[in-house]
Scaffold this active site. Structure first.
Site, PDB file in Angstrom:
ATOM      1  N   ASP A 164     -15.443-112.065 -72.799  1.00 55.05           N
ATOM      2  CA  ASP A 164     -16.668-111.560 -73.418  1.00 55.05           C
ATOM      3  C   ASP A 164     -16.254-110.503 -74.429  1.00 55.05           C
ATOM      4  O   ASP A 164     -15.788-109.429 -74.052  1.00 55.05           O
ATOM      5  CB  ASP A 164     -17.577-110.962 -72.346  1.00 55.05           C
ATOM      6  CG  ASP A 164     -18.878-110.427 -72.930  1.00 55.05           C
ATOM      7  OD1 ASP A 164     -19.246-110.847 -74.033  1.00 55.05           O
ATOM      8  OD2 ASP A 164     -19.509-109.579 -72.271  1.00 55.05           O
ATOM      9  N   SER A 191      10.256 -84.852 -97.823  1.00 55.57           N
ATOM     10  CA  SER A 191      10.233 -86.002 -96.896  1.00 55.57           C
ATOM     11  C   SER A 191       9.469 -85.645 -95.626  1.00 55.57           C
ATOM     12  O   SER A 191      10.060 -85.493 -94.560  1.00 55.57           O
ATOM     13  CB  SER A 191      11.642 -86.493 -96.567  1.00 55.57           C
ATOM     14  OG  SER A 191      12.492 -85.453 -96.157  1.00 55.57           O
TER      15      SER A 191
END
Length: 628
Positions: free
Chosen positions: A104, A536
């Protein structure tokens, strides 16, 4: 007593064929009620469950009947309170002819990822439509996903016919509307059944209220779906290797679930991606050797020759092998609240293969309501899009249209191990077949030996103003004085050329680091000591570069507190970021993920740049002495 009843029930049905199907559709189309009715009518509810269900039904105020069947499957408290389905609920039931597992799936658009999860293992789909409302956007969305996932058996269940007085004309209009949409998305066949999950019409028994319908009930139709006919036995043999079975020195077998086809001792097979050929010697199981094995069976194969084969490899029919490539076009269903970052490295899991992969900026997203192709830069939660996917090594695959076992994959976030996307491979890019590594006579080792040094990538990371460039520059000066061959890649300098087309969004930052990593790899291949000074900010991208150069990568964290870096603010960037004139500024409006285990940590509040540079060189020189 309850346990014995369950055991007896399972024993009664263990030898019947199994059909897995999903129910899907828009919110409040009656999916949970229908499944509850299926369980009730097939007598899959035990006495204690029925008593609890009747009590729950009275508590929530069900009107017009004693039982609210939806409560059988709406298991979460939030679902019962809201009257909707959120999670995927799996239920087992059986009839005299077949066993069933039904999922379901949620109707809300925000739970599309849950629906995809439920559909991924299904053989068929029951798409519900509220007869009062007709075809809705979520009906179209789920139908599109059903077609995308190649579910060949589709049932259109027009529900709540009791609420429109079982009017045939309404049913016929809905079926015609749905057929027009289904044809547009490639669903060529479906079976339409008028039902009432509430009253039980045409669910398990024919409805006296609809004499104009002479087709099968829903249960009758599900019992006749020929799963065996579309099982993979008709396709060429494929066995993805799950593990190498080596209980002793005399036995070596390759175990896995046969994805398609059949195999017999003596058959010629090919090991992929290596391409080595051999023949099958034995088919081994716990119950003894088999003369033949077919799709769906788990077996261990022994081979006539000693071949290199391990987990992730695929044993295939020698004359009809699957493809091997590292660049693809794929369709993605994004399942994470964190959007796709093009260029970021994810784990890609396809069958028993797990490799690193990057996704490029999507070609387009798909509006499933209009089927329009939308121009997008990324994919967000529940978005569906088409993009190019690159893997870090060749993988064995088949287009998803030919089979999900070697065509369907998931993407996994490297940091959290969360599944972020489900994907379907469409085809390999032509350049993946046309571009090959060119053999060269001067090797990387020869370049390094000529320079008398071990190549290294010294990766300086830290906030803007932390002192990365200053320290990296001092380190290179010291290396130069020592006669070492080096090159410094600075963040600002690179953005004047190689990366001048990139901005500072998260996606651009990812691509910025990817390009730098590739350039640094080429330089270390030439034997150089490469120094990079970049913020970075993301661990995933630093880890990506480390994976490119596992032996050469040295992470140096220039650890400066934000307040200290902001106080320096040599370029005036922090002041602009605080004023809102610079967007996506690391530390202010964009995150910085500090290294957890850097190779070298520099605390600039306690150590001068000169002292830090000296310590870094001493550390590196010690490593070189050991390597050389």
């Amino acid at each position: 007593m309850i346990t014995s009843d369950i055991d007896a029930y399972l024993l009664q049905h263990q030898h019947k064929s199994l059909l897995r199907f999903i129910t899907c559709g828009s919110v409040d189309d009656g999916k949970s009620t229908l499944i509850g009715r299926l369980l009730y009518d097939s007598r899959a509810i035990f006495a204690d469950q029925l008593s609890a269900l009747e009590a729950d039904s009275k508590r929530v105020g069900t009107q017009g009947q004693n039982i609210d069947f939806a409560l059988l499957v709406d298991g979460l408290a939030a679902e019962r309170e809201q009257g909707i389905t959120i999670d995927v609920a799996y239920r087992f039931f059986a009839t005299e002819k077949r066993k069933f597992i039904v999922a379901d799936t949620p109707g809300h658009e925000q739970y599309t990822r849950n629906m995809v999860t439920g559909a991924s293992t299904a053989d068929a789909a029951v798409i519900l439509i509220d007869a009062r409302k007709g075809v809705l956007p979520q009906t179209r969305r789920h139908s599109f996903l059903v077609q995308l996932l190649r579910l060949r058996h589709v049932v259109l269940a027009v529900n709540k016919m009791d609420l429109i007085d079982y009017d045939q004309s309404v049913f016929d209009t809905i079926v015609a509307d749905y057929r027009a949409f289904a044809s547009a998305i490639g669903i060529e066949q479906f079976t339409a059944i008028p039902i009432s999950g509430f009253a039980g019409d045409n669910v398990a028994s024919p409805s006296a209220a609809m004499p104009w319908y002479d087709g099968p009930t829903l249960i009758e139709h599900l019992e006749t779906i020929d799963v065996e006919a579309d099982a993979a036995q008709a396709r060429p043999f494929r066995l993805p290797v799950q593990w190498v079975n080596r209980p002793d020195l005399d036995f070596r077998g390759f175990s896995g679930l046969i994805a398609s086809g059949s195999v017999r001792p003596g058959d010629a097979v090919r090991i992929l991606p290596s391409g080595r050929t051999t023949t099958v010697a034995r088919i081994v199981t716990m119950d003894g050797d088999l003369p033949e094995a077919v799709a769906g069976q788990s077996v261990t194969l022994t081979l006539a020759d000693e071949v290199d084969c391990s987990r992730g490899d695929v044993i295939a029919l020698a004359d009809a092998p699957p493809q091997v490539a590292d660049q693809f076009r794929a369709t993605l269903v994004w399942m994470s609240e964190t959007p796709l970052l093009p260029g970021r490295s994810y784990w890609l899991k396809l069958g028993t293969q797990t490799v690193g992969a990057t996704v490029q900026e999507p070609r387009h997203a798909i509006d499933v309501n209009t089927l329009a192709e939308l121009s997008v830069k990324t994919l967000g939660l529940n978005d569906i899009g088409v993009a190019e996917v690159y893997t870090d090594r060749d993988i064995v695959f088949e287009p998803f249209a030919d089979g999900a076992d070697l065509g369907g994959f998931i993407l996994i976030d490297r940091a959290t191990n969360a599944t972020v996307a489900a994907g379907m491979l469409d085809f390999a890019l032509r350049r993946a077949q046309n571009v090959h590594w060119q053999a060269v006579d001067i090797t990387n080792a020869a370049h390094a030996q000529q320079k008398g040094q071990v190549p290294r990538l010294l990766w300086f990371t830290g906030l803007s103003g932390s002192g990365k460039s200053t320290i990296a520059n001092l380190v290179e000066k010291k290396l130069f004085a020592l006669g070492r061959h080096s090159f410094l890649l600075d963040g600002d300098n690179v953005r004047h050329g190689l990366n001048k087309d990139l901005g500072f969004t998260d996606a651009d930052r990812v691509e910025n680091i990817r390009r730098i990593g590739e350039v640094a790899k080429l330089m270390t291949d030439a034997g150089l000591i490469v120094l990079t000074a970049f913020i970075s900010p993301f661990r995933a991208e630093r880890d990506m570069v480390r994976a490119m150069l596992p032996e050469a990568f040295v992470e140096i964290f220039v650890d400066t507190p934000l307040a200290e870096a902001e106080a320096r603010d040599v370029k005036g960037l922090y002041a602009k970021a605080r004023a809102g004139t610079i967007a996506n500024f690391t530390g202010i409006s964009s995150p910085y993920e500090a290294p957890e285990h850097p190779d070298i940590r520099v605390d600039t509040t306690r150590e001068s740049p000169e002292a830090a540079a000296e310590r870094i060189v001493e550390h590196i020189m010690g490593v070189w002495t050991h390597d050389l």
